[in-house]
Design an enzyme around this catalytic site. Structure first.
Site, PDB file in Angstrom:
ATOM      1  N   HIS A 118      43.930  42.258  50.591  1.00 59.12           N
ATOM      2  CA  HIS A 118      45.217  41.656  50.255  1.00 59.12           C
ATOM      3  C   HIS A 118      46.230  42.231  51.229  1.00 59.12           C
ATOM      4  O   HIS A 118      46.294  43.443  51.410  1.00 59.12           O
ATOM      5  CB  HIS A 118      45.636  42.007  48.820  1.00 59.12           C
ATOM      6  CG  HIS A 118      44.749  41.409  47.791  1.00 59.12           C
ATOM      7  ND1 HIS A 118      44.975  40.174  47.250  1.00 59.12           N
ATOM      8  CD2 HIS A 118      43.615  41.871  47.216  1.00 59.12           C
ATOM      9  CE1 HIS A 118      44.022  39.899  46.376  1.00 59.12           C
ATOM     10  NE2 HIS A 118      43.177  40.917  46.338  1.00 59.12           N
ATOM     11  N   HIS A 152      39.922  45.441  48.003  1.00 63.93           N
ATOM     12  CA  HIS A 152      39.247  45.426  46.706  1.00 63.93           C
ATOM     13  C   HIS A 152      37.753  45.420  46.966  1.00 63.93           C
ATOM     14  O   HIS A 152      37.255  44.545  47.680  1.00 63.93           O
ATOM     15  CB  HIS A 152      39.593  44.164  45.911  1.00 63.93           C
ATOM     16  CG  HIS A 152      40.969  44.143  45.368  1.00 63.93           C
ATOM     17  ND1 HIS A 152      41.486  43.056  44.724  1.00 63.93           N
ATOM     18  CD2 HIS A 152      41.944  45.074  45.351  1.00 63.93           C
ATOM     19  CE1 HIS A 152      42.718  43.312  44.340  1.00 63.93           C
ATOM     20  NE2 HIS A 152      43.018  44.533  44.721  1.00 63.93           N
ATOM     21  N   HIS A 199      37.197  42.319  49.631  1.00 58.56           N
ATOM     22  CA  HIS A 199      38.198  41.440  50.227  1.00 58.56           C
ATOM     23  C   HIS A 199      39.512  42.206  50.345  1.00 58.56           C
ATOM     24  O   HIS A 199      39.669  43.282  49.771  1.00 58.56           O
ATOM     25  CB  HIS A 199      38.367  40.145  49.423  1.00 58.56           C
ATOM     26  CG  HIS A 199      38.817  40.358  48.018  1.00 58.56           C
ATOM     27  ND1 HIS A 199      37.942  40.577  46.973  1.00 58.56           N
ATOM     28  CD2 HIS A 199      40.057  40.400  47.474  1.00 58.56           C
ATOM     29  CE1 HIS A 199      38.620  40.736  45.857  1.00 58.56           C
ATOM     30  NE2 HIS A 199      39.912  40.636  46.133  1.00 58.56           N
ATOM     31  N   HIS A 208      42.650  32.548  51.594  1.00 58.05           N
ATOM     32  CA  HIS A 208      43.721  33.474  51.213  1.00 58.05           C
ATOM     33  C   HIS A 208      43.375  34.921  51.514  1.00 58.05           C
ATOM     34  O   HIS A 208      44.196  35.811  51.334  1.00 58.05           O
ATOM     35  CB  HIS A 208      44.119  33.305  49.742  1.00 58.05           C
ATOM     36  CG  HIS A 208      43.011  33.541  48.768  1.00 58.05           C
ATOM     37  ND1 HIS A 208      42.724  34.767  48.261  1.00 58.05           N
ATOM     38  CD2 HIS A 208      42.110  32.694  48.222  1.00 58.05           C
ATOM     39  CE1 HIS A 208      41.696  34.675  47.431  1.00 58.05           C
ATOM     40  NE2 HIS A 208      41.303  33.427  47.394  1.00 58.05           N
TER      41      HIS A 208
END
Length: 101
Positions: A59, A82, A57, A29
């Site tokens: 998003h 993040h 990571h 994801h």
């Protein structure tokens, strides 16, 4: 909710190293980089301790206005990063912190 400036906060100290060894993976994801070396950290700015970077990571979304999880003055953005930190003065490593409440 609008962003509010707080002149009473101490300066935030950001001490990130330029060269670290990291494991890069697609976790299904997101793309995640887990730091294997280095002591990149942040402190001050109202934080109670020194917090060491453990991983980062991203998003992102399929539409430009739906990627970020957070907003700045009500505005969403196409992507957000993040950088995950742990309390380095309380725990020896990031995996130990994940076992604590």
């Amino acid at each position: 909710k609008q962003t509010v400036f707080d002149a009473g906060l101490a300066d935030l100290t950001i001490n990130y190293e330029l060269n670290v060894l990291a494991k890069l993976e697609n976790n299904g994801h997101s793309i995640q980089a887990s730091f294997l070396t280095g002591k990149s950290n942040i402190s001050g700015g109202g934080l109670p301790s020194r917090f060491q970077a453990a991983q980062l990571h991203f998003h992102w979304g399929s539409e430009n206005l739906r990627g970020s999880e957070h907003q700045i003055n009500g505005q969403k953005y196409p992507m957000e990063i993040h950088i995950v930190h742990y309390n380095a003065e309380k725990y020896p490593n990031a995996s130990t912190t994940m076992k604590k409440p």
